[in-house]
Design a protein around this motif. Sequence first.
Motif, PDB file in Angstrom:
ATOM      1  N   ILE A 127      14.246  29.817 -33.075  1.00 13.25           N
ATOM      2  CA  ILE A 127      15.404  30.050 -32.219  1.00 13.25           C
ATOM      3  C   ILE A 127      15.741  28.803 -31.400  1.00 13.25           C
ATOM      4  O   ILE A 127      16.909  28.424 -31.268  1.00 13.25           O
ATOM      5  CB  ILE A 127      15.156  31.242 -31.274  1.00 13.25           C
ATOM      6  CG1 ILE A 127      15.038  32.544 -32.071  1.00 13.25           C
ATOM      7  CG2 ILE A 127      16.284  31.374 -30.256  1.00 13.25           C
ATOM      8  CD1 ILE A 127      16.310  32.959 -32.754  1.00 13.25           C
ATOM      9  N   VAL A 128      14.716  28.161 -30.866  1.00 16.55           N
ATOM     10  CA  VAL A 128      14.932  26.970 -30.044  1.00 16.55           C
ATOM     11  C   VAL A 128      15.655  25.886 -30.834  1.00 16.55           C
ATOM     12  O   VAL A 128      16.561  25.217 -30.322  1.00 16.55           O
ATOM     13  CB  VAL A 128      13.591  26.449 -29.490  1.00 16.55           C
ATOM     14  CG1 VAL A 128      13.753  25.049 -28.913  1.00 16.55           C
ATOM     15  CG2 VAL A 128      13.052  27.392 -28.423  1.00 16.55           C
ATOM     16  N   LYS A 129      15.277  25.708 -32.097  1.00 13.13           N
ATOM     17  CA  LYS A 129      15.928  24.694 -32.936  1.00 13.13           C
ATOM     18  C   LYS A 129      17.397  25.024 -33.169  1.00 13.13           C
ATOM     19  O   LYS A 129      18.273  24.151 -33.099  1.00 13.13           O
ATOM     20  CB  LYS A 129      15.208  24.589 -34.285  1.00 13.13           C
ATOM     21  CG  LYS A 129      13.822  23.982 -34.209  1.00 13.13           C
ATOM     22  CD  LYS A 129      13.157  23.995 -35.582  1.00 13.13           C
ATOM     23  CE  LYS A 129      11.729  23.471 -35.494  1.00 13.13           C
ATOM     24  NZ  LYS A 129      11.030  23.544 -36.814  1.00 13.13           N
ATOM     25  N   ALA A 130      17.677  26.271 -33.432  1.00  9.36           N
ATOM     26  CA  ALA A 130      19.051  26.671 -33.752  1.00  9.36           C
ATOM     27  C   ALA A 130      19.970  26.633 -32.542  1.00  9.36           C
ATOM     28  O   ALA A 130      21.155  26.324 -32.658  1.00  9.36           O
ATOM     29  CB  ALA A 130      19.045  28.073 -34.367  1.00  9.36           C
ATOM     30  N   ILE A 131      19.434  26.929 -31.373  1.00  7.83           N
ATOM     31  CA  ILE A 131      20.261  27.084 -30.183  1.00  7.83           C
ATOM     32  C   ILE A 131      20.570  25.756 -29.489  1.00  7.83           C
ATOM     33  O   ILE A 131      21.447  25.681 -28.617  1.00  7.83           O
ATOM     34  CB  ILE A 131      19.562  28.054 -29.202  1.00  7.83           C
ATOM     35  CG1 ILE A 131      20.582  28.831 -28.370  1.00  7.83           C
ATOM     36  CG2 ILE A 131      18.589  27.328 -28.286  1.00  7.83           C
ATOM     37  CD1 ILE A 131      19.969  29.961 -27.577  1.00  7.83           C
ATOM     38  N   LYS A 132      19.889  24.706 -29.895  1.00  6.27           N
ATOM     39  CA  LYS A 132      20.059  23.393 -29.260  1.00  6.27           C
ATOM     40  C   LYS A 132      21.535  22.960 -29.294  1.00  6.27           C
ATOM     41  O   LYS A 132      22.195  23.065 -30.319  1.00  6.27           O
ATOM     42  CB  LYS A 132      19.197  22.354 -29.963  1.00  6.27           C
ATOM     43  CG  LYS A 132      19.229  20.980 -29.309  1.00  6.27           C
ATOM     44  CD  LYS A 132      18.343  20.002 -30.044  1.00  6.27           C
ATOM     45  CE  LYS A 132      18.409  18.617 -29.388  1.00  6.27           C
ATOM     46  NZ  LYS A 132      17.580  17.621 -30.107  1.00  6.27           N
ATOM     47  N   ASP A 133      22.024  22.500 -28.167  1.00  8.94           N
ATOM     48  CA  ASP A 133      23.396  21.984 -28.000  1.00  8.94           C
ATOM     49  C   ASP A 133      24.470  23.057 -28.085  1.00  8.94           C
ATOM     50  O   ASP A 133      25.663  22.743 -28.146  1.00  8.94           O
ATOM     51  CB  ASP A 133      23.703  20.885 -29.027  1.00  8.94           C
ATOM     52  CG  ASP A 133      22.799  19.669 -28.866  1.00  8.94           C
ATOM     53  OD1 ASP A 133      22.436  19.358 -27.710  1.00  8.94           O
ATOM     54  OD2 ASP A 133      22.463  19.043 -29.879  1.00  8.94           O
ATOM     55  N   CYS A 134      24.082  24.332 -28.103  1.00 12.63           N
ATOM     56  CA  CYS A 134      25.064  25.415 -28.130  1.00 12.63           C
ATOM     57  C   CYS A 134      25.430  25.839 -26.701  1.00 12.63           C
ATOM     58  O   CYS A 134      24.542  25.963 -25.849  1.00 12.63           O
ATOM     59  CB  CYS A 134      24.541  26.622 -28.899  1.00 12.63           C
ATOM     60  SG  CYS A 134      24.397  26.353 -30.676  1.00 12.63           S
ATOM     61  N   ILE A 170      11.662  42.139 -28.496  1.00  9.68           N
ATOM     62  CA  ILE A 170      10.974  40.842 -28.448  1.00  9.68           C
ATOM     63  C   ILE A 170      11.878  39.748 -29.002  1.00  9.68           C
ATOM     64  O   ILE A 170      11.935  38.639 -28.467  1.00  9.68           O
ATOM     65  CB  ILE A 170       9.652  40.887 -29.223  1.00  9.68           C
ATOM     66  CG1 ILE A 170       8.740  41.999 -28.671  1.00  9.68           C
ATOM     67  CG2 ILE A 170       8.933  39.530 -29.140  1.00  9.68           C
ATOM     68  CD1 ILE A 170       8.438  41.883 -27.184  1.00  9.68           C
ATOM     69  N   GLY A 171      12.615  40.063 -30.069  1.00  8.15           N
ATOM     70  CA  GLY A 171      13.555  39.092 -30.620  1.00  8.15           C
ATOM     71  C   GLY A 171      14.597  38.680 -29.598  1.00  8.15           C
ATOM     72  O   GLY A 171      14.930  37.496 -29.466  1.00  8.15           O
ATOM     73  N   THR A 172      15.106  39.648 -28.851  1.00 10.64           N
ATOM     74  CA  THR A 172      16.098  39.347 -27.809  1.00 10.64           C
ATOM     75  C   THR A 172      15.493  38.492 -26.706  1.00 10.64           C
ATOM     76  O   THR A 172      16.133  37.545 -26.216  1.00 10.64           O
ATOM     77  CB  THR A 172      16.674  40.647 -27.227  1.00 10.64           C
ATOM     78  OG1 THR A 172      17.384  41.344 -28.253  1.00 10.64           O
ATOM     79  CG2 THR A 172      17.624  40.363 -26.062  1.00 10.64           C
ATOM     80  N   GLN A 173      14.262  38.790 -26.315  1.00 11.17           N
ATOM     81  CA  GLN A 173      13.627  37.975 -25.282  1.00 11.17           C
ATOM     82  C   GLN A 173      13.454  36.527 -25.758  1.00 11.17           C
ATOM     83  O   GLN A 173      13.641  35.581 -24.977  1.00 11.17           O
ATOM     84  CB  GLN A 173      12.279  38.552 -24.881  1.00 11.17           C
ATOM     85  CG  GLN A 173      11.677  37.806 -23.698  1.00 11.17           C
ATOM     86  CD  GLN A 173      10.253  38.185 -23.398  1.00 11.17           C
ATOM     87  OE1 GLN A 173       9.562  38.725 -24.247  1.00 11.17           O
ATOM     88  NE2 GLN A 173       9.811  37.891 -22.185  1.00 11.17           N
ATOM     89  N   ASN A 174      13.112  36.339 -27.024  1.00 16.10           N
ATOM     90  CA  ASN A 174      13.001  34.986 -27.566  1.00 16.10           C
ATOM     91  C   ASN A 174      14.323  34.232 -27.455  1.00 16.10           C
ATOM     92  O   ASN A 174      14.355  33.041 -27.127  1.00 16.10           O
ATOM     93  CB  ASN A 174      12.553  35.040 -29.029  1.00 16.10           C
ATOM     94  CG  ASN A 174      11.105  35.446 -29.187  1.00 16.10           C
ATOM     95  OD1 ASN A 174      10.306  35.358 -28.252  1.00 16.10           O
ATOM     96  ND2 ASN A 174      10.748  35.911 -30.379  1.00 16.10           N
ATOM     97  N   VAL A 175      15.420  34.931 -27.736  1.00 11.99           N
ATOM     98  CA  VAL A 175      16.744  34.311 -27.618  1.00 11.99           C
ATOM     99  C   VAL A 175      17.047  33.977 -26.161  1.00 11.99           C
ATOM    100  O   VAL A 175      17.573  32.895 -25.846  1.00 11.99           O
ATOM    101  CB  VAL A 175      17.830  35.240 -28.195  1.00 11.99           C
ATOM    102  CG1 VAL A 175      19.228  34.672 -27.932  1.00 11.99           C
ATOM    103  CG2 VAL A 175      17.623  35.430 -29.694  1.00 11.99           C
TER     104      VAL A 175
END
Length: 232
Positions: free
Chosen positions: A58-65, A93-98
């Motif tokens: 998630i961290v990789k995908a969300i970068k610069d968004c 848990i998935g939502t918390q990760n986001v």
Amino acid sequence: MKNKRVLVTGSSGFIGSHVADALDEQGYQVVLFDAVPSKYKTESQKEYIGDILNPDDIVKAIKDCQYVFHFAAQADIGSSSNDPTKTIHNNIIGTQNVLEAAIKHKVNRLLFASTIYVYSELGSFYRVSKQACEKIIEEYEKEFNLNYTILRFGSLYGPRANEFNGIRDFLTQALKNKKVVRRGDGEEIREYIHVKDAAQLSVNALDEKYKNTHIIITGNQQIKVKDLLTMI
């Protein structure tokens, strides 16, 4: 708002793929995230294949968004009844990760796909998981100033629908079996909305006036299920 970078989790799914389309058409830079590749990806969209339960993905995908539409979830109510553990893990848990990734990368706002089942006693662990996520998201805003918009979807229909989608199921039964079997007396009221309309309204929710609010996205005409079945 145009040219902003927007992440869509669950981008291979029914509503997620249509929201990605609507964002793309309006000039946003769209980043897709799902466990499987999207059949509907356009050339302008960037795609990450990953696991919602893996924080690093998630961290990789969300970068610069600047914005995140979070649609990735276990959405089949039947499956949620049979496997509550999977539903709780994926949805909560998935939502918390986001949320954690959004804080780390200073996302402007999270738009979360919830359901009108939060007003109901129906919906099994799917409903419960969405109720829990809403409360967790609200608390993240209080504690970490992460802005949100809760999108409570009604009954959707249209292209790319999942096999467990109600109208798709009715139509499939009618075409293949020449009859439709459904539990209940048919007196239940629904307000169906086409998925493309729901997707466009979701994108409209990026407007600042919807920050830290809860929105119901549903049709504007009521119909009894038995009347819908008669039409089919």
